[in-house]
Write an enzyme that holds these catalytic residues in place. Structure first.
Site, mmCIF file in Angstrom:
data_model
loop_
_atom_site.group_PDB
_atom_site.id
_atom_site.type_symbol
_atom_site.label_atom_id
_atom_site.label_comp_id
_atom_site.label_asym_id
_atom_site.label_seq_id
_atom_site.Cartn_x
_atom_site.Cartn_y
_atom_site.Cartn_z
ATOM 1 C CB ALA A 8 -0.900 -0.005 1.224
ATOM 2 C CG HIS A 9 2.633 2.737 -3.408
ATOM 3 N ND1 HIS A 9 2.044 1.627 -3.966
ATOM 4 C CD2 HIS A 9 2.841 3.604 -4.437
ATOM 5 C CE1 HIS A 9 1.906 1.804 -5.261
ATOM 6 N NE2 HIS A 9 2.369 2.989 -5.583
ATOM 7 N NE ARG A 10 -0.783 3.708 -7.138
ATOM 8 C CZ ARG A 10 -1.414 3.826 -8.304
ATOM 9 N NH1 ARG A 10 -2.307 4.769 -8.488
ATOM 10 N NH2 ARG A 10 -1.135 2.995 -9.287
#
Ligand code: UD1
Ligand code: UDP
Length: 359
Positions: A207-209
């Protein structure tokens, strides 16, 4: 027609991976080319590790733009790319995807009337709040040649008034990259042993957005939902964490569930092995939605929209948002999917088709 001289503009992890089959094809076919790295990604784990593993030569130009606001970053890239294009005088500029680097390359090429090719054209989330959505729309509309990964992407482009003559459905170059590296990855990677993981007995999270990890509630919802699912099913979640997410975890002082194990971002070979061995992958990444579909591993996408609807249509992926309750329900359903869907992203010849069209 003069012999092509191609300038590839890239700057981030997914662009390096997805352009690698094209750069290698140009090298093999002795097509003159240069690689312009914007420097958007610069940490070793997001950048040089991929050049090494994918056996790409170091970029010919590195603009070292680094991090900043969207406007600063994009503006600085446009100036730097314009200077390189003016020195190198390429016949074609190729950009990939939807990052600020891709947008900057598209603008710099169009300002000097150099033919622009957009790889992975025609993806739409229809969420205009995402920076990636605006970047990809602008790149598509500036491009002279649009390489769409699927028929659906090509249809979306035509619906926006783009001339069908400029669009080619090639498949996605990620299929080329996976097929060129999976065997090597399986042979060389020792990641399962290193982290003491049994195939099909662990979950993988990325998860990086911006819309997720810059928002404490959404980020906490993801960690809570995934952590709780792992606890209930008595399995571990491995989370190779992008630096943006790592910084926000600390800034928001979020607690990490005991079932979630954080590790630094991994190289492509190790990551491919984890994706193909995981029982379930939970992600907000675009590339990971595609790769899990190709590798027949069920995927849960922690977003409200996706520009990869093909993965959902074939049964490989489910969109669950970021609430813990919907993540739990989605994980319950997806964890037992058997991976017997077909791959909608082509046959692994996208790079060759794109290079053919340059000639
Ligand atoms: C960018 C893309 C995103 C893509 C992602 C791939 C845009 C608008 N976003 O997001 O679509 O999914 O790359 O991973 O282009 N940082 C480091 N080291 C680095 C790079 C960044 O520590 O090498 C940290 C910095 O704190 C930086 C933050 O990560 O401020 C965000 O980096 P940035 O390049 O702005 O966007 P990404 O989140 O990586
Ligand atoms: N990836 C990787 N190591 C990791 C996480 C991801 O090599 O620790 C690769 C993954 O295989 C995929 C790409 O990075 O090819 C996806 O990039 P990312 O999720 O950063 O960006 P997005 O696809 O969302 O733009």
């Amino acid at each position: 027609m003069p012999a092509p001289r191609v300038a590839f503009v890239l700057g981030t992890r997914p662009e390096i991976i997805k352009l690698s089959p094209l750069i290698r094809a140009c090298h093999r076919r002795e097509i003159q080319h240069t690689v312009v790295h914007t420097g958007q990604h610069y940490s070793e784990s997001l950048d040089t590790v991929f050049f090494d593993q994918l056996e790409l030569p170091a970029p010919d130009h590195n603009l070292a733009v680094g991090s900043g606001t969207h406007s600063e970053q994009t503006a600085e890239m446009i100036l730097g790319i314009a200077e390189v294009l003016s020195d190198e005088q390429p016949t074609d500029v190729i950009v990939q995807g939807d990052t600020n680097s891709a947008l900057a390359g598209a603008i710099a090429a169009s300002k000097r009337n150099t033919a622009l090719g957009h790889v992975e054209a025609g993806l739409r989330s229809f969420d205009r709040e995402m920076p990636e959505e605006i970047n990809r729309i602008l790149a598509d509309h500036a491009a002279d040649s649009l390489f769409a990964p699927t028929g659906e992407a090509a249809r979306l482009l035509e619906a926006e008034g783009i001339d069908a003559d400029r669009i080619t459905v090639t498949g996605n170059t990620i299929v080329d990259a996976v097929s060129q590296n999976l065997e090597l990855a399986t042979r060389k990677s020792t990641i399962l042993e290193e982290y003491d993981l049994e195939p099909a007995e662990f979950y993988l999270l990325t998860a990086h957005r911006e819309e997720n990890v810059d928002d404490p509630d959404r980020f906490a919802g993801i960690l809570g939902g995934v952590g709780e699912f792992a606890r209930r099913t008595d399995r571990t979640v491995l989370y190779p964490i992008h630096p943006r997410a790592r910084e926000n975890l600390a800034a928001f002082d979020l607690s990490i569930p005991p079932s979630v194990r954080l590790v630094d971002p991994l190289g492509f070979l190790d990551f491919l092995v984890l994706e193909s061995s995981a029982r379930l992958v939970i992600t907000d990444s675009g590339g990971v939605q595609e790769e899990t579909c190709i590798l027949q591993t069920p995927c849960l996408t922690v977003r409200d929209t996706t520009e990869r609807p093909e993965t959902i249509d074939v049964g490989a992926n489910r969109l669950v948002g970021t609430e813990s309750s919907t993540i739990l329900a989605g994980a319950d359903e997806m964890v037992s999917r058997d991976g017997s869907w077909s791959n909608p992203f082509g046959d692994g010849t996208a790079a060759e088709q794109i290079v053919d069209s340059l000639l």
